[in-house]
Design a protein around this motif. Structure first.
Motif, short mmCIF file in Angstrom:
data_model
loop_
_atom_site.label_atom_id
_atom_site.label_comp_id
_atom_site.label_asym_id
_atom_site.label_seq_id
_atom_site.Cartn_x
_atom_site.Cartn_y
_atom_site.Cartn_z
N THR A 95 0.99 -1.00 0.04
CA THR A 95 0.21 -0.12 0.01
C THR A 95 0.93 1.14 0.05
O THR A 95 1.91 1.28 0.46
N ALA A 96 0.54 2.31 -0.56
CA ALA A 96 1.29 3.64 -0.81
C ALA A 96 0.32 4.89 -0.45
O ALA A 96 -0.86 4.79 -0.75
N MET A 97 1.11 5.83 -0.28
CA MET A 97 0.41 7.09 -0.05
C MET A 97 0.19 7.84 -1.09
O MET A 97 0.96 8.00 -1.96
N VAL A 98 -1.10 8.63 -1.24
CA VAL A 98 -1.19 9.54 -2.31
C VAL A 98 -0.54 10.70 -1.88
O VAL A 98 -0.39 11.30 -0.50
N HIS A 99 0.20 11.28 -2.77
CA HIS A 99 0.96 12.53 -2.51
C HIS A 99 0.84 13.81 -3.35
O HIS A 99 0.15 13.40 -4.49
N GLY A 100 0.90 14.75 -3.02
CA GLY A 100 0.62 15.97 -3.81
C GLY A 100 -0.53 16.37 -4.31
O GLY A 100 -1.28 16.71 -3.34
N ASP A 101 -0.80 16.22 -5.52
CA ASP A 101 -2.12 16.66 -5.97
C ASP A 101 -3.25 15.71 -5.73
O ASP A 101 -4.46 15.91 -6.08
N GLY A 102 -2.88 14.60 -5.00
CA GLY A 102 -3.93 13.63 -4.74
C GLY A 102 -4.36 12.74 -5.82
O GLY A 102 -5.27 11.85 -5.80
N ASN A 103 -3.38 12.79 -7.00
CA ASN A 103 -3.68 11.76 -8.26
C ASN A 103 -3.37 10.29 -7.90
O ASN A 103 -2.31 10.06 -7.67
N ILE A 104 -4.44 9.67 -7.95
CA ILE A 104 -4.24 8.20 -7.57
C ILE A 104 -3.98 7.28 -8.75
O ILE A 104 -3.51 6.12 -8.86
N ASN A 105 -3.96 7.97 -9.78
CA ASN A 105 -3.71 7.13 -11.10
C ASN A 105 -2.38 6.46 -11.05
O ASN A 105 -2.45 5.18 -11.49
N VAL A 106 -1.39 7.10 -10.72
CA VAL A 106 -0.02 6.21 -10.60
C VAL A 106 -0.13 5.39 -9.94
O VAL A 106 0.64 3.94 -10.05
N LEU A 107 -0.86 5.25 -8.71
CA LEU A 107 -0.82 4.05 -7.74
C LEU A 107 -1.82 2.73 -8.48
O LEU A 107 -1.43 1.76 -8.41
N LEU A 108 -2.85 3.25 -9.16
CA LEU A 108 -3.86 2.35 -9.60
C LEU A 108 -2.98 1.76 -10.69
O LEU A 108 -3.32 0.44 -11.01
N THR A 109 -2.48 2.49 -11.66
CA THR A 109 -1.57 1.92 -12.77
C THR A 109 -0.65 0.70 -12.48
O THR A 109 -0.69 0.01 -13.02
N ASN A 110 0.20 1.02 -11.17
CA ASN A 110 0.97 0.38 -10.76
C ASN A 110 0.16 -0.74 -9.66
O ASN A 110 1.07 -1.41 -8.82
N HIS A 111 -0.82 -0.95 -9.65
CA HIS A 111 -1.67 -1.92 -8.87
C HIS A 111 -1.30 -1.89 -7.29
O HIS A 111 -1.00 -2.75 -6.77
#
Length: 88
Positions: free
Chosen positions: A28-44
């Motif tokens: 699990t990782a933390m949303v950072h900055g602008d809160g864009n979750i796409n990079v986390l979702l893209t990387n599962h």
């Protein structure tokens, strides 16, 4: 995993970064900055949002506790302090 802004300074390396986290057993990782979750979702990676509670609602700012490390350590060792117990 708490992730500071340094991980996001090289977006092209984020997939490798998340791969290495998975290899370490971090899932699990933390949303950072602008809160864009796409990079986390893209990387599962499931995510959480850090610091969504403002100063007015945060126990840390309205508590009489002055040594949070000691407070949390004792709580973990001995259970919830009696003065924190909810009255029924």
């Amino acid at each position: 995993m708490w992730i500071g802004d340094s991980a996001y300074k090289q977006p092209d390396k984020l997939p490798l970064f998340f791969q290495r986290l998975r290899e370490l057993g971090i899932n699990t990782a933390m949303v950072h900055g602008d809160g864009n979750i796409n990079v986390l979702l893209t990387n599962h990676f499931p995510y959480y949002v850090e610091n969504v509670v403002n100063r007015g609602l945060c126990l840390k700012y309205s508590s009489k506790v002055t040594d949070w490390d000691k407070f949390v350590t004792e709580w973990a060792r001995n259970g919830r302090p009696e003065y924190c117990q909810q009255k029924s």
